[in-house]
Structures are given as structure tokens and as C-alpha cells.
Scaffold this motif. Structure first.
Motif, mmCIF file in Angstrom:
data_model
loop_
_atom_site.group_PDB
_atom_site.id
_atom_site.type_symbol
_atom_site.label_atom_id
_atom_site.label_comp_id
_atom_site.label_asym_id
_atom_site.label_seq_id
_atom_site.Cartn_x
_atom_site.Cartn_y
_atom_site.Cartn_z
ATOM 1 N N MET D 184 0.829 -1.206 0.000
ATOM 2 C CA MET D 184 0.000 0.000 0.000
ATOM 3 C C MET D 184 0.858 1.248 0.000
ATOM 4 S SD MET D 184 -2.703 1.300 2.870
ATOM 5 C CE MET D 184 -1.524 2.154 3.913
ATOM 6 N N LEU D 185 1.836 1.281 0.890
ATOM 7 C CA LEU D 185 2.683 2.469 0.984
ATOM 8 C C LEU D 185 3.476 2.645 -0.311
ATOM 9 C CD1 LEU D 185 3.892 2.012 4.675
ATOM 10 C CD2 LEU D 185 2.244 3.707 3.834
ATOM 11 N N ARG D 186 4.026 1.570 -0.788
ATOM 12 C CA ARG D 186 4.827 1.642 -2.002
ATOM 13 C C ARG D 186 4.004 2.157 -3.187
ATOM 14 N NH1 ARG D 186 5.976 -1.484 -6.337
ATOM 15 N NH2 ARG D 186 4.652 -3.234 -5.729
ATOM 16 N N ARG D 187 2.781 1.678 -3.308
ATOM 17 C CA ARG D 187 2.016 1.970 -4.513
ATOM 18 C C ARG D 187 1.083 3.176 -4.401
ATOM 19 N NH1 ARG D 187 -0.030 -3.836 -6.736
ATOM 20 N NH2 ARG D 187 -0.690 -2.517 -8.490
ATOM 21 N N SER D 188 0.923 3.723 -3.213
ATOM 22 C CA SER D 188 0.002 4.872 -3.123
ATOM 23 C C SER D 188 0.655 6.101 -2.508
ATOM 24 C CB SER D 188 -1.258 4.496 -2.343
ATOM 25 O OG SER D 188 -0.950 4.176 -1.008
ATOM 26 N N HIS D 189 1.938 6.029 -2.286
ATOM 27 C CA HIS D 189 2.678 7.216 -1.831
ATOM 28 C C HIS D 189 3.131 7.989 -3.054
ATOM 29 C CE1 HIS D 189 5.517 9.602 0.599
ATOM 30 N NE2 HIS D 189 6.363 9.438 -0.394
ATOM 31 N N ASN D 190 2.922 9.276 -3.061
ATOM 32 C CA ASN D 190 3.481 10.101 -4.133
ATOM 33 C C ASN D 190 3.572 11.531 -3.625
ATOM 34 O OD1 ASN D 190 0.920 11.527 -4.766
ATOM 35 N ND2 ASN D 190 0.266 9.446 -5.375
ATOM 36 N N ASP D 191 4.179 12.385 -4.409
ATOM 37 C CA ASP D 191 4.443 13.730 -3.889
ATOM 38 C C ASP D 191 3.179 14.539 -3.660
ATOM 39 O OD1 ASP D 191 7.056 13.353 -3.626
ATOM 40 O OD2 ASP D 191 7.664 14.427 -5.445
ATOM 41 N N ILE D 192 2.160 14.214 -4.396
ATOM 42 C CA ILE D 192 0.923 14.986 -4.260
ATOM 43 C C ILE D 192 0.115 14.531 -3.054
ATOM 44 C CG2 ILE D 192 -1.334 15.196 -5.383
ATOM 45 C CD1 ILE D 192 0.504 15.473 -7.973
ATOM 46 N N ALA D 193 0.160 13.237 -2.795
ATOM 47 C CA ALA D 193 -0.589 12.701 -1.656
ATOM 48 C C ALA D 193 0.308 11.727 -0.890
ATOM 49 C CB ALA D 193 -1.856 12.001 -2.152
ATOM 50 N N PRO D 194 1.294 12.278 -0.201
ATOM 51 C CA PRO D 194 2.268 11.427 0.482
ATOM 52 C C PRO D 194 1.714 10.789 1.752
ATOM 53 C CG PRO D 194 2.692 13.727 1.000
ATOM 54 C CD PRO D 194 1.570 13.719 -0.003
ATOM 55 N N TYR D 238 6.901 8.923 4.535
ATOM 56 C CA TYR D 238 7.252 7.583 4.049
ATOM 57 C C TYR D 238 8.452 7.603 3.112
ATOM 58 C CZ TYR D 238 7.134 3.336 1.250
ATOM 59 O OH TYR D 238 7.482 2.190 0.592
ATOM 60 N N LYS D 239 9.330 6.617 3.313
ATOM 61 C CA LYS D 239 10.456 6.406 2.390
ATOM 62 C C LYS D 239 10.565 4.898 2.199
ATOM 63 C CE LYS D 239 13.659 8.445 5.015
ATOM 64 N NZ LYS D 239 12.944 9.320 5.956
ATOM 65 N N PRO D 240 10.888 4.429 1.030
ATOM 66 C CA PRO D 240 10.985 2.986 0.808
ATOM 67 C C PRO D 240 11.920 2.302 1.796
ATOM 68 C CG PRO D 240 11.115 4.159 -1.283
ATOM 69 C CD PRO D 240 11.090 5.200 -0.221
ATOM 70 N N GLU D 241 13.005 2.988 2.218
ATOM 71 C CA GLU D 241 13.980 2.369 3.105
ATOM 72 C C GLU D 241 13.387 1.992 4.449
ATOM 73 O OE1 GLU D 241 14.340 4.912 0.609
ATOM 74 O OE2 GLU D 241 15.190 6.146 2.203
ATOM 75 N N MET D 242 12.297 2.569 4.802
ATOM 76 C CA MET D 242 11.757 2.384 6.149
ATOM 77 C C MET D 242 11.596 0.935 6.554
ATOM 78 S SD MET D 242 8.862 5.230 6.665
ATOM 79 C CE MET D 242 9.265 6.896 7.190
ATOM 80 N N ARG D 243 11.314 0.117 5.566
ATOM 81 C CA ARG D 243 11.143 -1.280 5.919
ATOM 82 C C ARG D 243 12.439 -1.879 6.460
ATOM 83 N NH1 ARG D 243 8.913 -2.980 0.456
ATOM 84 N NH2 ARG D 243 9.319 -0.783 0.027
ATOM 85 N N ASP D 244 13.556 -1.392 5.916
ATOM 86 C CA ASP D 244 14.839 -1.963 6.338
ATOM 87 C C ASP D 244 15.349 -1.343 7.630
ATOM 88 O OD1 ASP D 244 14.673 -3.369 3.945
ATOM 89 O OD2 ASP D 244 15.489 -1.625 2.869
ATOM 90 N N THR D 245 15.081 -0.068 7.809
ATOM 91 C CA THR D 245 15.602 0.605 9.007
ATOM 92 C C THR D 245 14.814 0.237 10.250
ATOM 93 O OG1 THR D 245 14.110 2.454 8.687
ATOM 94 C CG2 THR D 245 16.263 2.630 7.635
ATOM 95 N N GLY D 246 13.733 -0.480 10.103
ATOM 96 C CA GLY D 246 12.954 -0.835 11.277
ATOM 97 C C GLY D 246 11.959 0.232 11.685
#
Ligand SMILES: Nc1ncnc2c1ncn2[C@@H]1O[C@H](COP(=O)(O)OP(=O)(O)O)[C@@H](O)[C@H]1O
Ligand SMILES: Nc1ncnc2c1ncn2[C@@H]1O[C@H](COP(=O)(O)OP(=O)(O)O)[C@@H](O)[C@H]1O
Ligand SMILES: Nc1ncnc2c1ncn2[C@@H]1O[C@H](COP(=O)(O)OP(=O)(O)O)[C@@H](O)[C@H]1O
Ligand SMILES: Nc1ncnc2c1ncn2[C@@H]1O[C@H](COP(=O)(O)O)[C@@H](O)[C@H]1O
Lengths: 250, 250, 250, 250
Positions: D184-194, D238-246
Motif C-alpha cells: 500500500m505504501l509503495r504503490r500509493s505514496h506520491n508527492d501529491i498525496a504522500p 514515508y520512504k521505501p527504506e523504512m522497511r529496512d531501518t525498522g
């Protein structure tokens, strides 16, 4: 104070039992809470619903009637909010606006006012006949108490925006509101849909006693009667003498 | 036939006058059209509204009650459709379903049926007191006429999908419907909200006379009384004797 | 004339087949009918729905936006009326009001007008992606034809009340409406949601051809293709050249 | 703890200022609050709206879609609740149900799920273009924290009825929900609606920081910037890395 919290908690557990019972039995309950501005309607309603199931609980506080509302049957705009099976509905103000704020502020005509009293009893009878359990509470405070509450509100940055123009005139119109209240109680109290009056200068006592009264007036499984003894100095069924005994504020 | 068209046109001009008057005076009118399946309810309603202003005219034909409807006050789902000032509302079937199709098809309990008769008079009284002009019409046809109309429908590719399972049983249940109608008329006719009965075997005569009756029962500017003489062989206020005189079909 | 009736009847039988198919397959259809005042929108819509199932058919003709509507997303007030599975919905006027009457009469700002064109394509795309079959028809008449129709209306006691203040200015604003129409077609026509234009000076031809076009654009069981050949002198998919060829009235 | 109360109070005064400003400017705000069961959505929303004007504030928590909802455009049932001018609307769960609970519990098909991701960005874009200020918050808790909260609820007679069958499976489905959240986060995050993510194991910190973030992201008169510094250990875009940083719980 700790006492208050503990009692309130115990009563809220009773309310949860009541609701569970009502949902299972598909009963319907409608509680009307009336009272002057700052009488504490919002506060008691908040405690009533705090732990109830949102899906089956509804607090209804209608704004001023729209132009279309004014073009229809007076009770019409309230009807969609009546409880369905299993629902617990609380009206924060109600059709009794016509006998209170509308009367005092001149928002209705003399004829509409008189017609209201002709229609309210048969209307409520009809709801009760259809299976709705109706309870009508009137929170009554003293003039000085109202003034103090308004002052406190004005000084509170989290509350002062709540003060409406109508509130501002509540003190000036005190006697008119008292008179309107007396007429309302006299003309809309009856054995089928009686009014219950609450001395509400003490907020906590008012809340506790309203909830006790409501619970003890309804049947439900697992009822803990011992908790539900209300204080007759705080809450009583309406009687005409109340105006003289000072139970109702002048 | 040309005659029919001319008369209908003249009456529709009266209806336009009536509506203009009612809009100006902010009056409200509610017409209930009842009758068995295929009695011609849709047809007469179509002629009534054909040239009226859509904004102030509303034809209400509610489907079967939803689960939520069934969990509420029986009249509740009708209330939002009641006329506001200036509105002309026609109910194609109405709360009288409870005394007709619901009774015959077993869609309501005996207790709900009995309760309906206790509540319908005060309910209608309340609407009338609130200023609504209520008119109740019952279109009555013979058993053979109904059968013929069903047969015609079945053969018409533009109409045969309209035949519902309930329609299919209408002939079989003929006597039950007659009995239910008799009870309904007997128990819900009164001086404040009287029933008007229309012999509807002849569609055109039924339409013309219903419209005449409606127009002559209401006041409006520019009324052309000469047009409005209804035919008492076709239309009459309900009287208990009607069952014996054959005005109501067996 | 008899010819017209026969053809219309045959097409209405096709519409009944179409609807039956759509109900069974849970398809959804939305037909937008646009055109100037007196272009014949009401007439064609009446023939479209005449024999369809009321429960699954909805004609939507919204009044002017309320104050609350104006405070929300422009498309918001249309959304509740979009078709659910099995439904056949016809919009008599639509969100294109913004590009037509609102533009010409000054009911919206320049900015709102420009924003509309940015949003209408993605909005319609979204509806189509969600499974709605969208068809957009524009009925086009000549200036003199409109004038004649207005005159006829004025002389007809069953129609003259229908003439709105906006209608009265339609002739004066003729060129502005033509211009607005041209802009609308140019900026909101695309392959996903194309406009179909109908020469509507001849009412009967317009009705027949719109219905043919609609039917032939949709799949349904038992389709009688032979009936559905539309007349390209009457109906055509929008093309920019149309303004020059005279297919669109000046 | 006293600290918390004081800060919360100060922030609520800011919220009152914000709302007053938004009402005056006729701005519209829509806050989406998402997160697993027991993540603390109700709690933060309660603090957000506690002192706001009920007339211009709306918390929307839709139940499961009705049969009719399921027959319409997926977003349709949310549209009537979108904010009008001056309104502050909070969605407690939202259309993102499709990407969360519906995905995990199998309430939607694969195709519906994929279609959702195609449509959600243009849909939100449209709302934003129409002038709505959209903010999307995701409250994230750890698996053990969720379990503890469920246990606490079970022991509390005022809360245990709230535990739904879906809640009961939340622990079992933990990994599926994590996966769904990531998609969900990956596919619905964008600059207009982060998306903005909140570590919500600590309820008070989560509430304070969400409110700070909301306030600092919006312009209003009398803003007290000093109050609004959020803690980046608690809240981050949200940033994609978040999954790795915990930052997002496994
Ligand atoms: N289960 C039901 N409970 C109550 N009323 C019902 C039920 N089913 C149908 N009805 C009502 O019976 C009436 C007759 O139904 P039907 O013959 O299908 O429709 P119509 O005659 O209006 O085309 C309608 O008003 C419908 O709402
Ligand atoms: N002030 C307004 N703002 C926006 N739209 C309006 C306004 N007034 C009228 N309209 C729209 O203009 C259209 C044409 O109006 P009118 O000629 O009165 O109605 P109709 O042609 O539907 O009988 C209608 O769709 C109406 O909703
Ligand atoms: N059959 C269903 N289809 C789609 N959504 C559903 C269904 N059942 C439940 N939901 C949704 O799942 C969410 C979680 O349900 P639940 O845990 O019961 O409620 P909540 O967390 O709001 O108290 C709710 O938003 C509800 O609407
Ligand atoms: N013009 C009006 N007509 C009828 N009722 C009103 C009107 N204005 C306010 N009220 C009602 O008066 C009550 C008190 O108003 P307020 O103090 O503004 O919340 C509310 O129940 C309002 O709905």
C-alpha cells in the motif's frame, strides 16, 4: 472525585450490559436530553455513550432547521433519526426546541407554538406504541450557575468559540426561559411520556443520577440494582409543585 | 375517444392552475392512490402529473421495505417523502400496503396488522393538522377485468416483464384481497381522512373522474367548476353499504 | 407517423431486452443527454424509459446547485446518482452544465470553468474504469427551430409555465451557447468518452436515431441488428470538422 | 504525564485556531488515519476533534460496505462525506481498506485489488485539484504491542465487546498485514498525496506528534511554530527504506 470516577465506571459497565441486552432483544431506546444553555447536556451525553458501541449508538444534535425543514411537518426532520431495532439514540435538544428556544427567541409563531402542544403528545404516543422506549430528561440549573459557566467558557481558549449569540442572551432571557420551561413541563408531561427533572448545578451528581435513573427504568440482564439508587434531592419525576418547592430554579 | 382527450386536456389545464395556486400559497397536497394490481394506478398517476412542474411534483412508489425499514417505526420510511410547502406528492401504494398486500401475502404479523389500524388514524390526523391536504383514492376493478388485463400484459413484449410473482397470485387471492379491502375501508375511513372509491373497469372514465374529484375538492384560483362534475356511477365517497350495492367488486 | 410509432415500438422492445440483459449481467449504464433549451432532451428521455423497469431505471435532472453543493467538489452532487449494478441511469443535463449554461450565464468563474476541463476527462475515465458504460449525446437544433419551439410553448397552457428565465435568454445568447458548445465538444471529446451529435430539428428522427445508436453501441442478448441502422445525416460521432460542414448549427 | 496534558492542551488550542482560520477562509481539510487494529486510531482522533466545532468537524468511520455499495463505484460511498468549505473531516479508516483488511481477509478479488491501485492516485489528485487539503497518516505498532493491547481490552469490561472477529485474527495475519501495508505504501505514496508514518507503540507520543505534523503542514493565522517541532524518531514522511531501518514494524 475518585469516588465519582469509580461510580461512573461501574455505571458505564451497566450501560454496556444494557446495550448488549437491547441489541440482543432488538429493543429501541430514545433518550431526550433538554435543558438551558450550559446546563450540562453535552457532558452527560458524553459519559452516556463513552463506552457504547458506535454502530448502535447515535447522538443527534440537529442544527437550526433549513428552509426545507421549515416547509414541512414540524416533526419530520427528527423522524429519520429515530432508533431502529437494537439502537440507542440520544437527542441533544429535540422537538422541544419549539417550546424553549424557538418560543423565547421568537423563531416560531404563536400558532406554531400552540399547535406543537396539541401534537407532541400523540406523536410521542405513536413512537411508544411502535415499540420505542422514550425517556425525557430536563437538566435544570440556577441563574448564577449559568452565569459562572459562561464566564468560565469565555476564559477558556478551548471553549470560547462555542458561545453562540443565543447563549449570550440566555441570562437576559432567564425569566422567559423559566416561563417557557414551566409551560413545556406542564403541557407535555403525562404518564406515558413523563419528564424527569435533574438539579444540575453539580455536574457530577447530575451525570451520575441521570444514568442511574435511566438504567433503573429499563430492564436488562445482569442488572446490578444496588448501584442504581438515585438521589431524590437531585432527580425526580416532574410534579407541578416543583416550581414552588424550588426544585425548579426560578 | 377524442372526447376523452379533450376532456383530459381541459382537466390537465386545471391541474396546472391548481399547482400554480398551491405553489404560490405554499400549500401541500398528498394524494394516496390504492387499488389491486392492474387496477390502473400507474395510468391515472401518469395523467395527473404529465404536465405538472417536476420540481414541485413527486410520485412515490416505494419498493419492499429494507431490513432497516423493518426495524423501525412502520410509517418512518414514508415520512421523508411527505410534501413540503408548495409540493404535490402522489403515493402509488402507501402505508396501506400493511392492510392489503402485506396482510394477504403474510408479510406482516397479526399483531402488526392490528397495530396498523390503531395508528393510521392518529398518524393521518397529525399530517392533516400540520397542514397537509390528504386525499385517499381506491381504484376498484372486477375479477374478470383484472384477469383480462393480466392476459393483455402477458402478450405485450413491452409489459410482460412487469408481471411480478405477487401479481401472479392476485387472481387466486381475489377473495382475500376483497376481504382485506373491506376491512381497510371500514377501519380507516373517517370524516377527517375519508376514502373515495372509483369503479375502474373503464380506465378512461376512472382517470377523468378521479381528476375531477380531486380538483373539485380543493380550492384554487380560476377554477372552472363546470368541468368538474364527477359521475356518481364511477366515483363516490366510501359508504359501508357499498359492498352490498355492488359498487365494490366481490 | 404510423411508421414512427411502429419503429419506436420495435426499438423499445429492444430496450427492454437490453435492460433485461444488463440486469442479469449486473452491468451499469450511464447516458448523458445534453443540448440547448428546447432541444428535445425530455422527449427523447421519455421514450427511452417509457417501458423500462422503474426499479432499475433512473432519470436524474438535478436542480441548480445548493449552497452546500457549491462548497464541495464540483462532481460530488452527481456521484450518489451513478448507476449501481444492473442500473440504467440517464442524466438530463449533467456536469457539462459548467461548460454550457454556467459558462454562458456567468454562474461559474473563469477558473472554475478551466478547472472543469482539466478534471472531466480523468473523472469520466475513472467511472469507465470502474465498469460504467458511459454514452454522451448532444442534441443540436437550429436557432429558428428553438424560437419556434419557444413560441409553441408560450401558446400552450400546459407548457407555458415551463419557460424559465434562462430559457427566455437562450435566443439572445445563441452565439455564446454555440461557442460554449464548440469548446465543450472540442475539449471533452476523446476516444474513451466520445460525444455523439444528433441533428434534432426533427424530433422523431432524433429520438429514433439516438435510441438506435445507443442500442447498437451495447451488447445484449437477442439483439436485432437489422433494426439498428442509424441515419448518418441525423447522428454522428463528434468530429472537429462538424462546425464547418454545418452538422452543428451556427 | 502532566507534561503530556499541557502539551496536548497547547496543541488543541492551535487546532482551534486552525479551524477558525479554515472556516473563515472556506478551506477544506481531509485527514485519513490508517493503521492496524489497536494501533490507536480512535485515540488520536478523539484528541484531534475534542475541542473543535461539531458543526464543521466530521469523523467518518464507515461500516462494511452494503450490498448496494458493492454494486457501485468503489469510491462512491466515501464521496458524500468529503469536506465542504470550512469543514474538517477525518476518515477513521478509508478507501485504503481495500489495500489492507479487504486484501488480507479476502473481501475483494485480485482484480479489484489491482484496480484500486490504478485508481487511487487519480482519485486523490482530483480531490486535491478541487481544493481539498489531504493528509494521510499511518499508525504503525509492533506485533507484541498489538497483542498486549488486545489482552488489556479483553480484561476491560468497558472494552471487551469492541473486539471483533477481524481483530481476533490480526495477530495470526500479522505478516500478511505487514506485507499489505508495504504494498500500500509503495504503490500509493506520491508527492501529491504522500503518506506520513507514525511509530505508535507509545500512544501519547503518537498523538502529540501526529497533531504537530498536521498543524505544521497547514497555514493558519496565529500559528505558534515553536510548539510544532515533531520528533523524527516518531514521525516521518514515508520512504521505501523504512522497511529496512525498522521504522516500519516487521
Ligand atoms: N416482503 C415484502 N414485505 C412487504 N411488502 C412487500 C414485500 N414484497 C413486496 N411487497 C410490496 O407489495 C407491493 C406489490 O408488489 P409488486 O406487485 O411486486 O409491485 P407493484 O405492484 O408495485 O409493481 C409493493 O408495494 C411491494 O413493495
Ligand atoms: N445559479 C445557477 N448556478 C448553476 N446552475 C444553474 C443556476 N441556475 C440554473 N442553473 C442550471 O441551469 C440549467 C437550466 O436551467 P432551466 O432552464 O431553469 O432548467 P431546465 O432547462 O432544466 O428546465 C439547469 O440545469 C439548472 O440547474
Ligand atoms: N465483508 C467485508 N468487506 C469489506 N470490508 C469489511 C468487511 N467486514 C469488515 N470490513 C471492514 O474491516 C474493517 C475492520 O473491521 P472491524 O475490526 O470489525 O472494525 P473496526 O476496526 O473499525 O472496529 C472495517 O473498516 C470494516 O468496514
Ligand atoms: N432561527 C432558528 N430557528 C429555530 N431554531 C434555532 C434557530 N437558531 C438556532 N436555533 C436552535 O437553537 C438552539 C440553540 O442554538 P445554539 O446556541 O446556536 O446552538 C439549537 O438547537 C438551534 O438549532
Amino acid at each position: 472525585m475518585d469516588d465519582y470516577k469509580e461510580i461512573l465506571r461501574a455505571l458505564q459497565i451497566e450501560l454496556v450490559k444494557l446495550q448488549r441486552h437491547f441489541i440482543a432483544c432488538e429493543h429501541r431506546i430514545l433518550v431526550i436530553v433538554e435543558g438551558r444553555d450550559a446546563a450540562g447536556k453535552d457532558g452527560v451525553i458524553k459519559r452516556l455513550v463513552q463506552h457504547l458501541s458506535p454502530r448502535e449508538t447515535r447522538v443527534v444534535a440537529l442544527g437550526k432547521p433549513s428552509a426545507r425543514d421549515e416547509a414541512t411537518w414540524y416533526f419530520q426532520r427528527y423522524v429519520p433519526y429515530l432508533p431502529a431495532s437494537g439502537e440507542f439514540v440520544i437527542f441533544n435538544r429535540s422537538w422541544y426546541n419549539r417550546a424553549g428556544v424557538e418560543r423565547v427567541m421568537g423563531f416560531c409563531s404563536e400558532e406554531e407554538y400552540q399547535r406543537f402542544f396539541l401534537m407532541v403528545a400523540p406523536f410521542e404516543q405513536m413512537l411508544i406504541d411502535s415499540g420505542i422506549q422514550l425517556r425525557k430528561y430536563f437538566l435544570d440549573i440556577d441563574k448564577s450557575e449559568q452565569q459562572q459557566r459562561f464566564l468560565a467558557r469565555e476564559q477558556d481558549p478551548l471553549a470560547n468559540w462555542k458561545i453562540s449569540p443565543i447563549d449570550r442572551e440566555a441570562q437576559v432571557n432567564w425569566a422567559n426561559y423559566s416561563h417557557a420551561r414551566n409551560e413545556m413541563l406542564r403541557r407535555s408531561h403525562n404518564d406515558i411520556a413523563p419528564w424527569v427533572i435533574i438539579r444540575a448545578n453539580n455536574k457530577k451528581a447530575a451525570r451520575i443520577n441521570l444514568i442511574k435513573s435511566l438504567l433503573s427504568s429499563l430492564d436488562y440482564e445482569g442488572k446490578d440494582e444496588a448501584l442504581l439508587k438515585a438521589d431524590s434531592k437531585i432527580i425526580q419525576r416532574y410534579k407541578p409543585e416543583m416550581r414552588d418547592t424550588g426544585f425548579l430554579a426560578d
